[in-house]
Design an enzyme around this catalytic site. Structure first.
Site, PDB file in Angstrom:
ATOM      1  N   HIS A  68      -8.661  -3.634  -1.824  1.00 33.67           N
ATOM      2  CA  HIS A  68      -7.566  -4.577  -1.569  1.00 33.67           C
ATOM      3  C   HIS A  68      -8.159  -5.979  -1.475  1.00 33.67           C
ATOM      4  CE1 HIS A  68      -4.048  -1.879  -0.908  1.00 33.67           C
ATOM      5  NE2 HIS A  68      -5.021  -0.987  -0.857  1.00 33.67           N
ATOM      6  N   ASN A  94      -3.760  -4.516  -3.859  1.00 36.61           N
ATOM      7  CA  ASN A  94      -5.038  -4.192  -4.517  1.00 36.61           C
ATOM      8  C   ASN A  94      -5.484  -5.343  -5.397  1.00 36.61           C
ATOM      9  OD1 ASN A  94      -3.642  -1.390  -4.216  1.00 36.61           O
ATOM     10  ND2 ASN A  94      -5.818  -1.023  -4.512  1.00 36.61           N
ATOM     11  N   ARG A 121       3.101   2.757  -7.059  1.00 35.53           N
ATOM     12  CA  ARG A 121       3.097   3.456  -5.750  1.00 35.53           C
ATOM     13  C   ARG A 121       2.586   2.510  -4.663  1.00 35.53           C
ATOM     14  NH1 ARG A 121      -0.297   4.316  -1.628  1.00 35.53           N
ATOM     15  NH2 ARG A 121      -1.987   4.684  -3.104  1.00 35.53           N
ATOM     16  N   ASP A 122       1.296   2.215  -4.659  1.00 35.06           N
ATOM     17  CA  ASP A 122       0.718   1.350  -3.625  1.00 35.06           C
ATOM     18  C   ASP A 122       1.374  -0.034  -3.667  1.00 35.06           C
ATOM     19  OD1 ASP A 122      -0.966   0.627  -1.577  1.00 35.06           O
ATOM     20  OD2 ASP A 122      -2.829   1.004  -2.651  1.00 35.06           O
ATOM     21  N   HIS A 144     -11.325   1.410  -4.603  1.00 39.31           N
ATOM     22  CA  HIS A 144      -9.927   1.011  -4.358  1.00 39.31           C
ATOM     23  C   HIS A 144      -9.979  -0.189  -3.403  1.00 39.31           C
ATOM     24  CE1 HIS A 144      -5.562   2.194  -3.675  1.00 39.31           C
ATOM     25  NE2 HIS A 144      -5.783   1.544  -2.535  1.00 39.31           N
ATOM     26  N   CYS A 156      -0.676  -1.342   2.176  1.00 41.55           N
ATOM     27  CA  CYS A 156      -0.178  -0.189   2.936  1.00 41.55           C
ATOM     28  C   CYS A 156       0.658  -0.666   4.115  1.00 41.55           C
ATOM     29  CB  CYS A 156      -1.352   0.667   3.421  1.00 41.55           C
ATOM     30  SG  CYS A 156      -0.794   2.069   4.412  1.00 41.55           S
TER      31      CYS A 156
HETATM   32  C1  HMG Z   1       2.952  11.218   7.368  1.00 41.23           C
HETATM   33  C2  HMG Z   1       4.229  11.992   7.328  1.00 41.23           C
HETATM   34  C3  HMG Z   1       4.187  12.968   6.194  1.00 41.23           C
HETATM   35  C4  HMG Z   1       4.393  12.697   8.660  1.00 41.23           C
HETATM   36  O1  HMG Z   1       5.097  13.872   8.484  1.00 41.23           O
HETATM   37  P1  HMG Z   1       4.943  15.100   9.480  1.00 41.23           P
HETATM   38  O2  HMG Z   1       3.569  15.240   9.961  1.00 41.23           O
HETATM   39  O3  HMG Z   1       5.560  16.230   8.830  1.00 41.23           O
HETATM   40  O4  HMG Z   1       5.770  14.601  10.710  1.00 41.23           O
HETATM   41  P2  HMG Z   1       7.160  15.047  11.190  1.00 41.23           P
HETATM   42  O5  HMG Z   1       7.306  16.518  11.079  1.00 41.23           O
HETATM   43  O6  HMG Z   1       7.340  14.378  12.508  1.00 41.23           O
HETATM   44  O7  HMG Z   1       8.147  14.405  10.140  1.00 41.23           O
HETATM   45  C5  HMG Z   1       8.538  13.092  10.255  1.00 41.23           C
HETATM   46  C6  HMG Z   1       9.673  12.891   9.283  1.00 41.23           C
HETATM   47  O8  HMG Z   1       9.139  12.855   7.967  1.00 41.23           O
HETATM   48  C7  HMG Z   1       9.815  13.808   7.144  1.00 41.23           C
HETATM   49  N1  HMG Z   1       8.836  14.285   6.174  1.00 41.23           N
HETATM   50  C8  HMG Z   1       7.607  14.763   6.438  1.00 41.23           C
HETATM   51  N2  HMG Z   1       6.967  15.047   5.298  1.00 41.23           N
HETATM   52  C9  HMG Z   1       7.813  14.714   4.300  1.00 41.23           C
HETATM   53  C10 HMG Z   1       7.696  14.749   2.887  1.00 41.23           C
HETATM   54  N3  HMG Z   1       6.611  15.176   2.278  1.00 41.23           N
HETATM   55  N4  HMG Z   1       8.741  14.344   2.163  1.00 41.23           N
HETATM   56  C11 HMG Z   1       9.847  13.869   2.735  1.00 41.23           C
HETATM   57  N5  HMG Z   1      10.011  13.798   4.081  1.00 41.23           N
HETATM   58  C12 HMG Z   1       8.996  14.217   4.843  1.00 41.23           C
HETATM   59  C13 HMG Z   1      10.309  14.867   8.095  1.00 41.23           C
HETATM   60  O9  HMG Z   1      11.391  15.560   7.545  1.00 41.23           O
HETATM   61  C14 HMG Z   1      10.719  14.005   9.277  1.00 41.23           C
HETATM   62  O10 HMG Z   1      11.977  13.424   8.969  1.00 41.23           O
HETATM   63  P3  HMG Z   1      13.103  13.216  10.131  1.00 41.23           P
HETATM   64  O11 HMG Z   1      13.290  14.553  10.742  1.00 41.23           O
HETATM   65  O12 HMG Z   1      12.498  12.218  11.090  1.00 41.23           O
HETATM   66  O13 HMG Z   1      14.298  12.724   9.392  1.00 41.23           O
HETATM   67  C15 HMG Z   1       5.413  11.092   7.090  1.00 41.23           C
HETATM   68  O14 HMG Z   1       5.527  10.260   8.208  1.00 41.23           O
HETATM   69  C16 HMG Z   1       5.225  10.236   5.873  1.00 41.23           C
HETATM   70  O15 HMG Z   1       5.597  10.645   4.780  1.00 41.23           O
HETATM   71  N6  HMG Z   1       4.702   9.001   6.037  1.00 41.23           N
HETATM   72  C17 HMG Z   1       4.399   8.082   4.931  1.00 41.23           C
HETATM   73  C18 HMG Z   1       2.895   7.998   4.689  1.00 41.23           C
HETATM   74  C19 HMG Z   1       2.624   7.037   3.576  1.00 41.23           C
HETATM   75  O16 HMG Z   1       3.265   7.060   2.540  1.00 41.23           O
HETATM   76  N7  HMG Z   1       1.640   6.138   3.774  1.00 41.23           N
HETATM   77  C20 HMG Z   1       1.295   5.133   2.790  1.00 41.23           C
HETATM   78  C21 HMG Z   1       0.435   5.705   1.693  1.00 41.23           C
HETATM   79  S1  HMG Z   1      -1.277   5.861   2.127  1.00 41.23           S
HETATM   80  C22 HMG Z   1      -1.957   4.379   1.593  1.00 41.23           C
HETATM   81  O17 HMG Z   1      -1.260   3.494   1.187  1.00 41.23           O
HETATM   82  C23 HMG Z   1      -3.453   4.220   1.576  1.00 41.23           C
HETATM   83  C24 HMG Z   1      -4.051   4.414   0.183  1.00 41.23           C
HETATM   84  C25 HMG Z   1      -3.823   5.841  -0.315  1.00 41.23           C
HETATM   85  O18 HMG Z   1      -3.417   3.572  -0.747  1.00 41.23           O
HETATM   86  C26 HMG Z   1      -5.557   4.125   0.181  1.00 41.23           C
HETATM   87  C27 HMG Z   1      -5.972   2.852   0.886  1.00 41.23           C
HETATM   88  O19 HMG Z   1      -5.561   1.759   0.505  1.00 41.23           O
HETATM   89  O20 HMG Z   1      -6.737   2.984   1.846  1.00 41.23           O
END
Ligand code: HMG
Length: 339
Positions: A236, A277, A37-38, A234, A267
């Site tokens: 990086h 990581n 995933r990450d 966690h 990320c």
């Molecule tokens: C943040 C949201 C959810 C905003 O989603 P939202 O708030 O629902 O915003 P929205 O309503 O404006 O939706 C934006 C678009 O996302 C779609 N959407 C919304 N939700 C979903 C869903 N569940 N599944 C599939 N599609 C989704 C939605 O349909 C729309 O599509 P469009 O109309 O533009 O075609 C979206 O932008 C998103 O999924 N972003 C990706 C976030 C992500 O994966 N970030 C990386 C992981 S976090 C990380 O890496 C940190 C971590 C965990 O590892 C820890 C660390 O290292 O610190």
């Protein structure tokens, strides 16, 4: 001054250091593998197929890993690599607990729609300790994200879905500078309070040092009374400090660490240069060499990393894997050492 008088303080210091270092480490750790995933989420190509991912997950399982993050139910337009996460369900090998990141209610619904076995799967929710990263990663301010996740976790728990929590930017944020440990503490308490069984502390951009990591843990555990059993690390490796930070956290009592085979990842919303990581190979080496059990066979782990490198056509970042593959660690006793 006679040599014996010079040596005595040194010997005492060495004795003190050794006994502190070994006695304060846990006897075993749980490693949470996040490369699928990450590790993969920032890669726009090649997009791995379901069967390639499953072959990789099988190799990770064969290494003895018991907790593996397999994918995420997020917007496929921004994170295309995760679009086939649902198709993994039902074909996941037996053994590990499988984790899937869900950013909102829609993510939880998608997870449930794939009929997960709730005894062997879980979801993970993620918030940021800083406002700026919350806006970039989740498109929502921290308070709104926390309230929304409160509902997601409540619904998940109603259907017996286990939930792991993440807090990002726990040490510093590239968009707002050093993070106040109190902000992290607030987020950790809220996630635990809403029903997450564990919170993984994300040093998303690898800004931490053993000093800042210890200070954070001191605040969480000693000042706020958070149980250290509820925390995971966690880290990086952007600045090469991840192993040192893991060691510091382990000496403070943390016994769960996220790692990514080959140090893959980062990320995509954490700014330019955000690295992966800590390599899981480094975690296994670090702990096993100090007598701390990981349950992971490093040779099989390296085999999984080689497979992934082949799929991505890139070399992994793990120094341990490189050393063991190239047998660069050769010393008098090392070739005979049992890993
Ligand atoms: C943040 C949201 C959810 C905003 O989603 P939202 O708030 O629902 O915003 P929205 O309503 O404006 O939706 C934006 C678009 O996302 C779609 N959407 C919304 N939700 C979903 C869903 N569940 N599944 C599939 N599609 C989704 C939605 O349909 C729309 O599509 P469009 O109309 O533009 O075609 C979206 O932008 C998103 O999924 N972003 C990706 C976030 C992500 O994966 N970030 C990386 C992981 S976090 C990380 O890496 C940190 C971590 C965990 O590892 C820890 C660390 O290292 O610190």
């Amino acid at each position: 001054m006679p040599a014996t008088r010079l040596l005595r303080p040194l010997q005492t210091a060495t004795r003190r250091f050794s006994s502190t270092a070994t006695s304060s480490l846990p006897s075993s750790v749980r490693l949470v593998e996040v490369s699928a995933r990450d590790g993969l989420q920032a890669l726009k190509n090649p997009i791995l197929t379901t069967s390639q991912k499953l072959e990789y997950l099988n190799k990770l399982t064969a290494s003895g890993l018991t907790h593996i993050e397999a994918g995420s139910f997020v917007n496929p337009k921004t994170i295309p690599q995760m679009a086939n996460s649902g198709s993994l369900m039902g074909n996941l090998p037996a053994g590990p607990l499988w984790s899937f990141l869900t950013p909102n209610q829609r993510g939880l619904d998608a997870f449930l729609a794939h009929n997960p076995d709730l005894t062997t799967t879980e979801i993970a929710v993620f918030v940021s300790a800083t406002e700026e990263f919350s806006m970039r990663n989740l498109g929502r301010p921290r308070d709104k994200a926390m309230a929304d996740f409160g509902e997601v976790v409540r619904k998940a728990r109603e259907t017996d879905v286990k939930v792991r929590g993440y807090v990002s930017m726990v040490i510093a944020c590239p968009f707002s500078g050093p993070t106040d440990p109190k902000e992290v503490g607030d987020a950790v308490e809220k996630l635990l309070g809403m029903g997450c069984y564990e919170v993984s502390l994300g040093d998303t951009n690898g800004f931490g040092t053993p000093k800042t990591v210890r200070a954070l843990l001191h605040h969480l555990v000693k000042e706020r009374g958070v149980s250290v059993d509820k925390l995971a690390g966690h880290f990086h490796d952007t600045y090469g400090m991840a192993v040192a930070n893991v060691q510091a956290a382990a000496e403070e009592g943390v016994a769960v660490f996220d790692g990514s085979v080959g140090g893959l990842g980062g990320c995509p919303f954490a700014g330019p240069g955000a690295a992966g990581n800590v390599a899981t190979e480094e975690l296994v080496w670090l702990f096993e060499k100090q007598g701390v059990k990981t349950g992971v066979n490093i040779e099989k782990l390296i085999e999984a990393g080689r497979f992934m490198s082949g799929l991505l056509q890139r070399q992994g970042e793990s120094k341990v894997a490189r050393a063991l593959m190239g047998k660069r660690t050769v010393t008098q006793e090392e070739p005979k050492a049992k890993l």
